[in-house]
Design a protein around this motif. Structure first.
Motif, mmCIF file in Angstrom:
data_model
loop_
_atom_site.group_PDB
_atom_site.id
_atom_site.type_symbol
_atom_site.label_atom_id
_atom_site.label_comp_id
_atom_site.label_asym_id
_atom_site.label_seq_id
_atom_site.Cartn_x
_atom_site.Cartn_y
_atom_site.Cartn_z
ATOM 1 N N GLN A 141 38.780 12.240 53.358
ATOM 2 C CA GLN A 141 39.155 12.533 52.015
ATOM 3 C C GLN A 141 40.208 13.783 52.064
ATOM 4 O OE1 GLN A 141 35.444 14.493 50.556
ATOM 5 N NE2 GLN A 141 35.050 12.605 49.463
ATOM 6 N N VAL A 142 41.414 13.747 51.203
ATOM 7 C CA VAL A 142 42.224 14.970 51.182
ATOM 8 C C VAL A 142 41.659 15.633 49.975
ATOM 9 C CG1 VAL A 142 44.555 15.768 50.874
ATOM 10 C CG2 VAL A 142 44.086 13.526 52.215
ATOM 11 N N VAL A 143 41.485 16.896 50.117
ATOM 12 C CA VAL A 143 40.756 17.903 49.074
ATOM 13 C C VAL A 143 41.809 18.910 49.032
ATOM 14 C CG1 VAL A 143 38.659 19.444 48.664
ATOM 15 C CG2 VAL A 143 38.534 17.184 49.898
ATOM 16 N N HIS A 150 35.650 25.637 43.839
ATOM 17 C CA HIS A 150 36.546 24.701 42.792
ATOM 18 C C HIS A 150 37.458 23.751 43.892
ATOM 19 C CE1 HIS A 150 39.507 24.426 39.205
ATOM 20 N NE2 HIS A 150 39.176 23.253 39.528
ATOM 21 N N MET A 151 36.980 22.719 44.170
ATOM 22 C CA MET A 151 37.740 21.698 44.860
ATOM 23 C C MET A 151 37.706 20.347 44.145
ATOM 24 S SD MET A 151 35.640 21.900 48.384
ATOM 25 C CE MET A 151 34.641 23.279 48.600
ATOM 26 N N GLU A 152 38.815 19.786 44.492
ATOM 27 C CA GLU A 152 39.125 18.444 44.034
ATOM 28 C C GLU A 152 39.456 17.252 45.030
ATOM 29 O OE1 GLU A 152 41.911 16.453 40.621
ATOM 30 O OE2 GLU A 152 42.137 18.558 40.977
ATOM 31 N N VAL A 153 38.988 16.249 45.144
ATOM 32 C CA VAL A 153 39.558 15.051 45.968
ATOM 33 C C VAL A 153 40.689 14.427 45.379
ATOM 34 C CG1 VAL A 153 38.790 12.961 47.074
ATOM 35 C CG2 VAL A 153 37.073 14.744 46.615
ATOM 36 N N ILE A 154 41.815 14.422 46.166
ATOM 37 C CA ILE A 154 43.197 13.859 45.727
ATOM 38 C C ILE A 154 43.251 12.661 46.399
ATOM 39 C CG2 ILE A 154 44.000 15.840 44.621
ATOM 40 C CD1 ILE A 154 45.965 16.326 47.160
ATOM 41 N N GLY A 155 42.705 12.161 47.709
ATOM 42 C CA GLY A 155 42.937 11.100 48.094
ATOM 43 C C GLY A 155 41.693 10.801 48.974
ATOM 44 N N GLU A 156 41.370 9.320 48.939
ATOM 45 C CA GLU A 156 40.131 9.162 50.048
ATOM 46 C C GLU A 156 40.112 7.707 50.682
ATOM 47 O OE1 GLU A 156 36.432 9.408 47.973
ATOM 48 O OE2 GLU A 156 37.602 8.984 45.939
#
Ligand code: KG4
Ligand code: ZN
Length: 334
Positions: A141-143, A150-156
């Motif tokens: 994952q790119v987070v 506060h985190m968000e996955v932007i690629g996996e």
């Protein structure tokens, strides 16, 4: 106290004010003979290991049970039976000591391993926001991490994880499970441009590793038809070439993510972050692109409870507690 039991490592750690006092890990060697983790055997080994591991973590930290003021555990994702052992233990402890219970997401904890400092030394930790490439046996994952909560996955990955790509490639080369560290070791004596494997064209920030696995399979089959000892004779170069391609797939997406977001604080996390080729290429790429790069200590890259305890510490500050009725989940939803 942090408890980790999501896969085949039983681990406990004590953390005070964000500082790790102990980090005890019992690995389960039994799976090597089956070529992968056997879930039922993992659950049974967790049951055997959990009490001695917790005892050792307390002893090493010179902390008594009565001094513990919250217990954090891995709630998801992972093998359900394995998760249940850690969760049930944590719930029982929280109930009996009448202290808060804190459910932790394993992948978020891998990211926050970057916030673990080094006792008595000045290991620098990243400022927020940072981008983290989390690469493990089950996830890639790119987070974007804006704060500990506060985190968000932007690629996996759309198929295999980076660790699986290492392990499956190793299996095709006849190496035992888990093959990732072995590929790393053989690659250090090899030439990574000797053999070329394709880089998949996946749009955006997602990854794919299944095509690479297939191309390695056909490559080995072809070469073995010409020379049955091809793998033995060329092992170091094959490992270096496979590793080089996995690393370039990972870093090319990270470069894209940094360019898209404008974030130049970059971190690695997860078991594959122990890979020497990835660590070196990550740091070299970082210095050429003006990134600030951060990699957790080896013991905090592979599965460990220090990252669970540290995440628990931040959730404790936020008073983010869980009821005793909280359930574990095999799924990776955030
Ligand atoms: O994060 P982790 O310990 O457990 C999971 O949550 O999956 O990651 C385990 C993965 C395995 O696939 C293992 O082969 C890989 O990390 N790994 C490595 C290295 N050390 C561990 N892969 C490549 N090179 C290494 N040095
Ligand atoms: Zn993990």
């Amino acid at each position: 106290m942090g408890i980790e039991s999501s896969c085949d490592e039983t681990a406990a750690s004590i953390c005070t004010d964000g500082e790790i006092l102990s980090n005890i890990i019992a690995s389960q060697d039994i799976h090597a003979r089956y070529g992968g983790v056997v879930p039922e055997l993992a659950s049974r080994a967790h049951l055997q290991n959990i009490l001695p591991v917790v005892d050792q973590a307390l002893l090493k930290a010179s902390v008594s049970l009565s001094e513990i003021n919250a217990v954090a555990f891995t709630q998801s994702p992972g093998l359900i039976g394995s998760l249940l052992v850690g969760a049930q233990f944590a719930k029982s402890l929280a109930f009996s000591l009448d202290i808060p219970l804190i459910a932790v997401h394993h992948m978020q904890a891998h990211v926050l391993a970057n916030l673990i400092g080094e006792t008595g030394k000045s290991k620098s930790i990243p400022d927020f926001p940072f981008l983290c490439l989390t690469v493990s046996g089950g996830h890639t994952q790119v987070v974007i991490c804006e704060s500990p909560s506060h985190m968000e996955v932007i690629g996996e990955t759309l198929d295999d994880a980076a660790g699986e790509a290492f392990d499956k490639s190793a299996k095709l080369l006849g190496l035992p499970y888990p093959g990732g560290p072995l590929i790393d070791r053989f690659a250090s004596d090899g030439n990574d441009s000797r053999f070329t494997f394709p880089e998949p064209r996946i749009p955006g920030l997602n990854f794919s590793f299944s095509g690479l696995k297939t191309s390695i399979l056909y490559f080995i089959q072809n070469e073995k038809e010409k020379d049955p000892e091809f793998v033995e004779k060329n092992l170091a170069d094959i490992c270096a070439s496979v590793q080089g391609r996995i690393v370039s797939i990972l870093l090319n997406k990270l470069i894209k993510a940094s360019a898209q977001t404008g974030i130049k604080n970059l971190c690695l996390a997860g078991g594959v972050a122990a890979n020497k080729g990835l660590r070196k290429a990550f740091e070299e790429t970082g210095s050429s692109l003006g990134w600030k790069t951060f990699i957790p200590k080896m013991e905090y890259c592979t599965d460990n409870a220090a990252m669970i305890a540290l995440t628990g510490y931040h959730k404790f500050l936020d008073q983010s507690f869980s009821p005793l009725s909280v359930t574990v989940s095999a799924r990776a939803d955030w």
